[in-house]
Enzyme design. Structure first.
Site, mmCIF file in Angstrom:
data_model
loop_
_atom_site.group_PDB
_atom_site.id
_atom_site.type_symbol
_atom_site.label_atom_id
_atom_site.label_comp_id
_atom_site.label_asym_id
_atom_site.label_seq_id
_atom_site.Cartn_x
_atom_site.Cartn_y
_atom_site.Cartn_z
ATOM 1 N N PRO A 130 0.776 -1.331 0.048
ATOM 2 C CA PRO A 130 0.003 0.060 -0.091
ATOM 3 C C PRO A 130 0.981 1.322 0.147
ATOM 4 C CG PRO A 130 -0.765 -1.632 1.536
ATOM 5 C CD PRO A 130 0.449 -1.896 0.954
ATOM 6 N N GLU A 131 0.451 2.327 -0.653
ATOM 7 C CA GLU A 131 1.053 3.389 -0.832
ATOM 8 C C GLU A 131 0.639 4.407 -0.097
ATOM 9 O OE1 GLU A 131 2.616 4.550 -4.719
ATOM 10 O OE2 GLU A 131 2.455 2.243 -5.492
ATOM 11 N N LYS A 145 3.892 5.886 4.893
ATOM 12 C CA LYS A 145 3.444 4.528 4.968
ATOM 13 C C LYS A 145 3.323 4.098 6.393
ATOM 14 C CE LYS A 145 5.458 3.149 0.498
ATOM 15 N NZ LYS A 145 6.047 2.140 -0.230
ATOM 16 N N ARG A 159 13.517 -3.606 -7.029
ATOM 17 C CA ARG A 159 12.043 -3.265 -7.331
ATOM 18 C C ARG A 159 11.971 -2.985 -8.948
ATOM 19 N NH1 ARG A 159 8.680 -1.551 -3.260
ATOM 20 N NH2 ARG A 159 6.927 -1.863 -4.799
#
Length: 264
Positions: free
Chosen positions: A2-3, A52, A254
């Site tokens: 989740p951002e 976050k 990533r």
């Protein structure tokens, strides 16, 4: 993962559902029993977010600190309480609603002053009114790391994840491999302004919306029920603007997505 918009949306939701009233806190899974006991029955004064990280501030100075990580999520339900399903780390029960937390990377009780230690490791949060983008600019301007990596570094800007990173750079036709030292002040200002606007839409609508109306057609989104993206998770598909195949590569562990033509 989740951002940042997700955490700010959760903070607002928890403030509405549970704020300014006693909350029954438990740990059906059993891994948060001591923490739940420390705040159980206390009044939730407010819920806040930074990047976050989510913070539930209870009276008496105790704070529940949550980082959802890759797999964490909250589910909400109206009273009466349901039987817990799965590994519920923390359960909150208020006057009208309950919420279950599953799979977070961090779920702990800290004291109010300890929040400053967590925030000190983070860059400015575009969704906070007190954000100082000049702090992020100075870190970017001094680094030769690729801008695509710097935007994912939570010590540079707090709250950006892979979707916002890839889509923001595409929207500004920025080569993700450019070193931070090559990004001009005007380019950074444009990136920051757009990022703030995009993340506010994310908070309001509960999803990331990045594609302009004139490009919002053709190939479907990368997952059913999600808005379209320009490049994120579209490797090999034609760019929505120039039809060049979207590329992907691993950047600092990533997956990065970009259009080699639009972002050259």
């Amino acid at each position: 993962m989740p951002e940042g918009h997700t955490l700010h949306r959760l903070a607002r939701q928890h403030q509405r559902r549970f704020g300014r009233a006693p909350v029954i806190v438990s740990s059906p899974q059993g891994r948060f029993v001591d923490g739940a006991t420390a705040v159980n029955g206390r009044v939730l004064k407010k819920a806040t977010a930074w990047g976050k990280h989510l913070f539930h501030h209870y009276d008496g100075g105790r704070v529940v600190h949550v980082h959802l990580g890759l797999y964490g999520s909250f589910t909400e339900w109206p009273l009466p309480p349901l039987l817990p399903v799965g590994q519920v780390r923390m359960r909150m029960v208020g006057t009208e609603y309950g919420a279950d937390l599953r799979g977070p990377t961090v779920c702990e009780v800290i004291d109010e002053p300890e929040i400053a230690d967590i925030v000190a490791r983070l860059g400015p949060d575009p969704l906070r009114p007190d954000a100082d983008p000049s702090l992020a600019w100075r870190r970017i301007n001094k680094s030769r790391r690729p801008i695509g990596a710097l935007l994912m570094d939570q010590s540079v800007i707090a709250g950006i994840g892979n979707v916002y990173r890839s889509e923001l750079l595409f929207r500004h036709r920025t080569d993700p491999f450019r070193p931070g030292t090559s990004v001009t002040a005007n380019e950074f200002d444009a990136l920051w302004t757009d990022l703030v606007a995009l993340m506010k839409v994310g908070v309001r609508r509960g999803k990331i919306v990045v594609v302009l109306p004139e490009h919002d057609h053709g190939a479907p989104s990368y997952r059913e029920g999600r808005p379209r993206t320009y490049v994120y998770r579209r490797a090999g598909d034609p760019c929505r603007v120039c039809s060049t195949p979207v590329r992907t590569v691993e950047m600092e562990a990533r997956n990065l997505f970009w259009c080699p033509n639009c972002q050259s």
